[in-house]
Design a protein around this motif. Structure first.
Motif, PDB file in Angstrom:
ATOM      1  N   ASP A  57       0.805  -1.213   0.000  1.00 11.65           N
ATOM      2  CA  ASP A  57       0.000   0.000   0.000  1.00 11.65           C
ATOM      3  C   ASP A  57       0.846   1.274   0.000  1.00 11.65           C
ATOM      4  O   ASP A  57       0.308   2.380   0.082  1.00 11.65           O
ATOM      5  N   GLU A  58       2.169   1.129  -0.131  1.00 13.29           N
ATOM      6  CA  GLU A  58       3.056   2.294  -0.255  1.00 13.29           C
ATOM      7  C   GLU A  58       3.373   2.604  -1.712  1.00 13.29           C
ATOM      8  O   GLU A  58       4.219   3.455  -2.003  1.00 13.29           O
TER       9      GLU A  58
ATOM     10  N   LYS B 122      -8.489  17.584  -4.727  1.00  9.35           N
ATOM     11  CA  LYS B 122      -9.196  16.306  -4.729  1.00  9.35           C
ATOM     12  C   LYS B 122     -10.318  16.374  -3.694  1.00  9.35           C
ATOM     13  O   LYS B 122     -10.071  16.706  -2.526  1.00  9.35           O
ATOM     14  N   LEU B 123     -11.545  16.104  -4.114  1.00  8.10           N
ATOM     15  CA  LEU B 123     -12.704  16.042  -3.228  1.00  8.10           C
ATOM     16  C   LEU B 123     -12.992  14.577  -2.925  1.00  8.10           C
ATOM     17  O   LEU B 123     -13.188  13.773  -3.848  1.00  8.10           O
ATOM     18  N   ILE B 124     -13.014  14.215  -1.639  1.00  8.34           N
ATOM     19  CA  ILE B 124     -13.107  12.819  -1.222  1.00  8.34           C
ATOM     20  C   ILE B 124     -14.370  12.602  -0.408  1.00  8.34           C
ATOM     21  O   ILE B 124     -14.636  13.323   0.558  1.00  8.34           O
ATOM     22  N   ASP B 125     -15.149  11.596  -0.803  1.00 10.39           N
ATOM     23  CA  ASP B 125     -16.353  11.203  -0.070  1.00 10.39           C
ATOM     24  C   ASP B 125     -16.231   9.725   0.259  1.00 10.39           C
ATOM     25  O   ASP B 125     -16.266   8.878  -0.642  1.00 10.39           O
ATOM     26  N   SER B 126     -16.076   9.403   1.534  1.00  9.02           N
ATOM     27  CA  SER B 126     -15.859   8.007   1.929  1.00  9.02           C
ATOM     28  C   SER B 126     -16.900   7.582   2.954  1.00  9.02           C
ATOM     29  O   SER B 126     -17.367   8.385   3.764  1.00  9.02           O
ATOM     30  N   ARG B 127     -17.265   6.300   2.910  1.00  9.96           N
ATOM     31  CA  ARG B 127     -18.239   5.711   3.828  1.00  9.96           C
ATOM     32  C   ARG B 127     -17.734   4.344   4.264  1.00  9.96           C
ATOM     33  O   ARG B 127     -17.283   3.553   3.431  1.00  9.96           O
TER      34      ARG B 127
ATOM     35  N   PRO C 123      -2.810   9.227   6.123  1.00  8.23           N
ATOM     36  CA  PRO C 123      -3.620   8.076   6.561  1.00  8.23           C
ATOM     37  C   PRO C 123      -4.802   7.849   5.636  1.00  8.23           C
ATOM     38  O   PRO C 123      -5.427   8.793   5.144  1.00  8.23           O
ATOM     39  N   ALA C 124      -5.091   6.585   5.363  1.00  4.29           N
ATOM     40  CA  ALA C 124      -6.189   6.222   4.468  1.00  4.29           C
ATOM     41  C   ALA C 124      -7.501   6.160   5.238  1.00  4.29           C
ATOM     42  O   ALA C 124      -7.524   6.049   6.469  1.00  4.29           O
TER      43      ALA C 124
ATOM     44  N   LEU D 151      -6.767  12.025  14.703  1.00  6.73           N
ATOM     45  CA  LEU D 151      -5.537  12.669  15.154  1.00  6.73           C
ATOM     46  C   LEU D 151      -4.306  12.120  14.441  1.00  6.73           C
ATOM     47  O   LEU D 151      -3.198  12.618  14.648  1.00  6.73           O
ATOM     48  N   LEU D 152      -4.495  11.076  13.607  1.00  5.84           N
ATOM     49  CA  LEU D 152      -3.361  10.517  12.876  1.00  5.84           C
ATOM     50  C   LEU D 152      -2.752  11.542  11.929  1.00  5.84           C
ATOM     51  O   LEU D 152      -3.451  12.383  11.353  1.00  5.84           O
ATOM     52  N   LYS D 153      -1.449  11.462  11.742  1.00  6.12           N
ATOM     53  CA  LYS D 153      -0.729  12.298  10.799  1.00  6.12           C
ATOM     54  C   LYS D 153      -0.046  11.420   9.754  1.00  6.12           C
ATOM     55  O   LYS D 153      -0.034  10.195   9.859  1.00  6.12           O
ATOM     56  N   SER D 154       0.511  12.043   8.769  1.00  7.14           N
ATOM     57  CA  SER D 154       1.160  11.300   7.682  1.00  7.14           C
ATOM     58  C   SER D 154       2.480  10.699   8.142  1.00  7.14           C
ATOM     59  O   SER D 154       3.261  11.340   8.863  1.00  7.14           O
TER      60      SER D 154
END
Length: 758
Positions: A185-186, A429-434, A525-526, A538-541
Motif C-alpha cells: 500500500d506504499e 481532490k474532493l473525497i467522499d468516503s463511507r 492516513p487512508a 488525530l493521525l498524521k502522515s
C-alpha cells in the motif's frame, strides 16, 4: 452489485465488441503486410517534430514525419523489427521488438530528447534506455512486448515487475509489488494520469494478496516504474510509482484481438473513429469460477474488467482524451470451511464483492513552441463489501466500504532554454468516503479476546490539495540537476507539509553516468485506517527520506549495467498498539540495500537480464522498543532471465528466481486456560520461512496467415516443483500438542494462452 447485474453488463459489452469486430473485419482489406504509424515529438515541450527520419533498422524502408509529427510506413512484411527515429539536434531513439502482423497497424510514438551538443548524426547510435531527466535513479521503462514475452508472468504487468531489481515477489499466488522493503500500500499506481487504488484483481488496500492486473498489457504504450527518488509531480506514497500510459488507437485501420489465458477470455478493439479521432478498448472476463466449479471447490471467484480510451485532435495544438476503466471481483463460498490460515476460517459462508471504476479527461495543449499544459479531470469510485457467517446466520460479520473522488489537476511545462526547463502544477481532490462494518466477539488462537464491534463512519466530504514546482537545468554539459518542491494539505487531519526533492546526473564519460537523489515522501492516513475509531482523526502522515546513489554504464547501445545503493529513513509510521481500533503515529524504521543489474534489449534475436539485490528492512512500533525485521524483508533476491528467437515463429525463455524467506511470528508453545488450549507466540517476526526459489519456462509459437495471425504460448511455472512455503498455520490438538501446517505456493503449473489478431 449482484452477480446477475454484472453478468448482464458483461454480456452487453461483449455483444458490442463482437459486433464492432465483425463490422471492422468487413471494412479491412486482405493483405499479408502490415503498417507502422505514429508520432515524433520533442520529449520536453511535446511539440511535433516535422522532418524526423523513421527507419526500420537493417532495411531501407522508412518515412519522414509530416508537419504534425505524424508518419506512416506501409506494406511492411510480417515479422519482428527494430524501429529507429532520428533528427538533427536530437538524440536518436530506438524501439526494439516490434512485431508486425498482417492487416494491422502498429503505433509507435517517439519522444526525442534534445542533444547535449551538436553531433554528427551518422556516428550516433540510437538509445534503447532513454528516460526523463528528472528521473535519473531507480527508473525502468517496460514495453508491451516485453510484458507479453516475459516467462513466469502469464502476460501480467505486475508479475513482470516482480523480477526487477529491488522488487520482491510475494509468491505465485500474488501479483502485488513489494518495493525495497515497503508494503504494497506504499505504491502509487496511475493510468493516464488517473490514480488507481486497487490495480490488481482480488487485492484490497492494506492486503498483500491479489491475482492479476486489471489492465490488458496490449493496451499500453509503455510502463514507467520508479522504485525510489521520484520527482515532486508524484505524491502521497512512500515507496514507488507505477505509471501506465495507454496508447492511442491507431489512425489507419481497425485491429481486433481475441485472447484466452490465465486472465480469462478477452477481446480488444483499436482503430479510427470520426476524423481526427481514434479509440482503443479492451474487455476481459476471468474464468476462475468455471475452474473451481469443475473441481468442485467451495469458493467461486469471478472477475471482469474493461479499459478504454478515445482521443480527439481538436487542432494541431490541442488534444483531448477520454479514459475509463471498470472492474468487478466476486467470491462466493458456501458450506465448507476455508484453510485454517485464513482470517475467514471461522465462517463457512462468504460473499465478497470488490469494484472500481473511473472516468477522466486529459487535455494537452501546446501553449507555445516551448511550452505545453496538461489538465486532467477525473472521477473514481472504489469499494468493497463482505458478508461472512454460518448456515444459521450468514451475516455475522461484514463490511461495506466506499470511497468516491473527484480530482482536478494541471501542470505547465516550459523550456526556458535548451539548458533550463520548468514544470509547475497542482491538484485538488474532493473525497467522499463511507465505512460500515460489524463483527461479533471473537478469540484469537493465542487467547486474546476481541470484543464485538460496529463502525459507522460517514464523514462530511473532505479535500486534499497540492502545489509543486520542478526545474531541471544543465550547469555544464556533463552535469544535470533536477530540483523540486511540493506542498500538500489534507483538510480531514488539518495537516500540511512540504516535500523537497533533488537529483543529480553526471556523465563521467559518454558511456558512464553517476546518479544521485535525495527527497522526502509523505503518505497520509487512508480512510480505512481513520474509520474504526474517532480518535484516529488525530493521525498524521508517515514519511520516508530517500538517499540514493548509482552508477550506470552502457556496454553497448542495447545493453546496460547498473549498480545502486539506497537508504530509506522511515518516521511517524502508523501502528496498531493493541487489539482495539486505535492507531497511533509512533512507528519508525529504515530500509537499505544495494542492487546490481544487467539488461539487454531484444535485438539480434536475444534478450536477457540479471539482477541481484541485498537489502534489509527494519521497523519498531515505539522508540523505546527494539527494531524487528519487517514482514516484507527479503535480504537476498536473484533474478536471471533470458529469451531466444529460434526461427519459424518460435521463441523460448526462462526465468530463475531466488529470494530469502520473509519473516513471520512463530508459535513456540501451547497454554491451557479455562479448559481451552491457546497458542503462545514468540517474538515478533523472529523466524523466517524457507528460502523461495523456482524456475519458469515459456515457449511461444506464432502462425502468420494471409490476413491474420495466431499465437500460442505455454508458460510453465515452477518446473522442478519446488515446495515453497507461503505461510504456516498453528493450532493445538485435543491433547495440547502444537501442530504446524505449512501452506505451499503453486507447484508445477502449466499455463496455456492463445491470441488471434485480425
Amino acid at each position: 452489485m449482484n452477480k446477475n447485474s454484472s453478468s448482464s453488463i458483461y454480456r452487453t459489452l461483449l455483444l458490442i465488441v463482437f459486433t464492432l469486430s465483425i463490422l471492422t473485419g468487413e471494412i479491412m482489406g486482405q493483405s499479408t503486410s502490415g503498417i507502422i504509424s505514429g508520432e515524433v515529438r520533442d520529449a520536453i515541450t511535446k511539440q511535433p517534430l516535422p522532418g524526423a527520419n523513421i527507419i526500420i533498422v537493417g532495411t531501407n524502408i522508412g518515412a519522414a514525419s509530416d508537419v504534425n509529427g505524424y508518419y506512416v510506413i506501409k506494406n511492411v512484411a510480417a515479422g519482428k523489427y527494430t524501429l529507429r527515429s532520428s533528427m538533427m539536434g536530437y538524440e536518436p531513439s530506438a524501439y526494439a521488438d516490434l512485431i508486425i502482423n498482417p492487416n494491422r497497424n502498429h503505433s509507435v510514438v517517439f519522444e526525442l530528447r534534445p542533444a547535449a551538443m551538436e553531433m554528427n548524426e551518422i556516428n550516433v547510435t540510437a538509445d534503447y534506455f532513454s528516460k526523463p531527466v528528472e528521473n535519473p535513479v531507480s527508473f525502468r521503462s517496460i514495453t508491451p512486448e516485453e510484458i507479453r514475452r516475459s516467462p513466469g508472468s502469464a502476460e501480467d504487468i505486475f508479475r513482470v515487475m516482480q523480477s526487477l531489481p529491488g522488487v520482491a515477489t510475494a509468491g505465485a499466488r500474488s501479483a502485488q509489488l513489494i518495493v525495497r522493503g515497503g508494503s504494497p500500500d506504499e505504491n502509487l499506481t496511475l493510468i493516464d494520469n488517473i490514480e488507481v487504488y486497487n490495480p490488481i484483481h482480488f487485492a484490497r488496500t492494506g492486503e498483500s494478496m491479489g491475482i492479476i492486473s486489471i489492465v490488458n498489457p496490449a493496451l499500453l504504450q509503455k510502463v514507467d516504474f520508479l522504485t525510489g527518488g521520484f520527482p515532486v509531480k508524484y505524491s502521497d506514497k512512500m515507496s514507488s510509482v507505477f505509471d501506465m500510459t495507454l496508447r492511442d488507437g491507431n489512425k489507419e485501420v481497425f485491429n481486433t484481438d481475441a485472447n484466452l489465458n490465465i486472465a480469462g477470455f478477452g477481446v480488444m478493439l483499436d482503430g479510427p473513429l470520426i476524423e481526427n479521432s481514434n479509440m482503443i478498448f479492451s474487455l476481459r472476463r476471468g474464468f476462475f469460477d468455471l475452474i473451481t466449479a469443475t473441481l468442485n471447490k467451495p469458493a467461486v471467484p469471478s472477475y471482469y474488467d474493461a479499459v478504454g480510451k478515445i482521443s480527439y485532435d481538436i487542432n494541431n495544438k490541442n488534444r483531448i482524451s477520454l479514459v475509463g476503466f471498470y472492474y468487478l471481483d466476486q467470491i462466493e463460498r458456501a458450506g465448507s470451511t476455508k484453510e485454517a490460515a485464513s482470517s475467514w476460517s471461522k465462517y463457512d459462508y462468504l460473499t465478497r464483492d470488490d469494484y472500481g471504476a473511473a472516468i477522466g479527461i486529459n487535455w494537452r495543449s501546446l501553449i507555445s513552441k516551448n511550452a505545453f499544459s496538461l489538465v486532467t479531470a477525473s472521477y473514481t469510485s472504489n469499494g468493497w463489501n463482505t458478508l461472512q457467517g454460518t448456515e444459521t446466520d450468514r451475516s455475522l460479520k461484514g463490511e461495506d466500504i466506499r470511497e468516491n473522488e473527484f480530482t482536478l489537476k494541471s501542470e505547465i511545462n516550459y523550456q526556458l532554454s535548451p539548458k533550463l526547463d520548468f514544470k509547475v502544477g497542482g491538484q485538488i481532490k474532493l473525497i467522499d468516503s463511507r465505512t460500515d462494518s460489524w463483527s461479533p466477539e471473537s478469540i484469537t488462537s493465542s487467547g486474546t479476546v476481541i470484543p464485538a464491534n460496529t463502525i459507522l463512519y460517514h464523514p462530511e466530504p473532505t479535500t486534499k490539495s497540492s502545489l509543486f514546482l520542478q526545474s531541471s537545468f544543465r550547469i555544464a554539459d556533463p552535469l544535470i540537476i533536477s530540483a523540486g518542491l511540493r506542498y500538500d494539505y489534507f483538510a480531514l487531519t488539518t495537516e500540511n507539509y512540504f516535500s523537497p526533492r533533488i537529483s543529480l546526473s553526471y556523465n563521467i564519460t559518454d558511456k558512464t553516468i553517476l546518479n544521485l537523489a535525495w527527497g522526502k515522501y509523505y503518505q497520509s492516513p487512508a480512510s480505512y485506517q481513520i474509520a474504526p475509531d474517532p480518535r484516529n482523526l488525530l493521525l498524521k502522515s508517515g514519511y520516508a527520506t530517500h538517499y540514493i546513489a548509482g552508477l550506470e554504464h552502457r556496454i553497448s547501445n542495447d545493453t546496460k549495467a547498473s549498480i545502486e545503493i539506497y537508504h530509506k529513513e522511515l518516521s511517524n509510521l502508523i501502528v496498531d498498539p493493541d487489539v482495539t481500533d486505535l492507531l497511533i503515529n509512533t512507528g519508525s524504521g529504515y530500509a537499505e540495500g544495494i542492487e546490481f543489474a544487467l539488461q539487454k534489449k531484444f535485438t539480434d534475436g536475444f534478450v536477457g537480464s540479471a539482477s541481484y539485490s541485498y537489502s534489509i528492512s527494519k521497523r519498531r512500533d515505539y522508540e523505546s522498543l527494539d527494531l524487528y525485521d519487517f514482514e516484507y524483508e527479503r535480504p537476498h533476491i536473484l533474478n536471471l532471465i533470458f529469451g531466444l528467437e529460434i526461427g519459424s515463429g518460435w521463441q523460448i525463455g526462462a526465468k530463475l528466481q531466488y529470494a530469502s524467506g520473509n519473516p513471520y511470528t512463530p508459535a513456540i508453545g501451547v497454554l491451557k486456560q479455562n479448559n481451552s488450549f491457546y497458542i503462545i507466540e514468540g517474538a515478533k517476526n523472529s523466524a523466517r520461512y524457507p528460502d523461495y526459489h523456482k524456475l519458469d519456462v515459456r515457449i511461444d509459437k506464432q502462425f502468420v496467415f494471409d490476413s491474420w495471425s495466431f499465437s500460442v504460448y505455454l508458460d510453465l511455472w515452477n518446473v522442478y516443483n519446488r515446495d515453497n512455503v507461503s505461510t504456516y498455520s498453528f493450532k493445538a490438538d485435543a491433547n495440547g500438542e502444537l501442530i504446524t501446517t505449512p501452506r505451499y505456493d503453486f507447484g508445477i503449473t502449466p499455463i496455456l494462452g492463445f491470441t488471434a489478431k485480425f
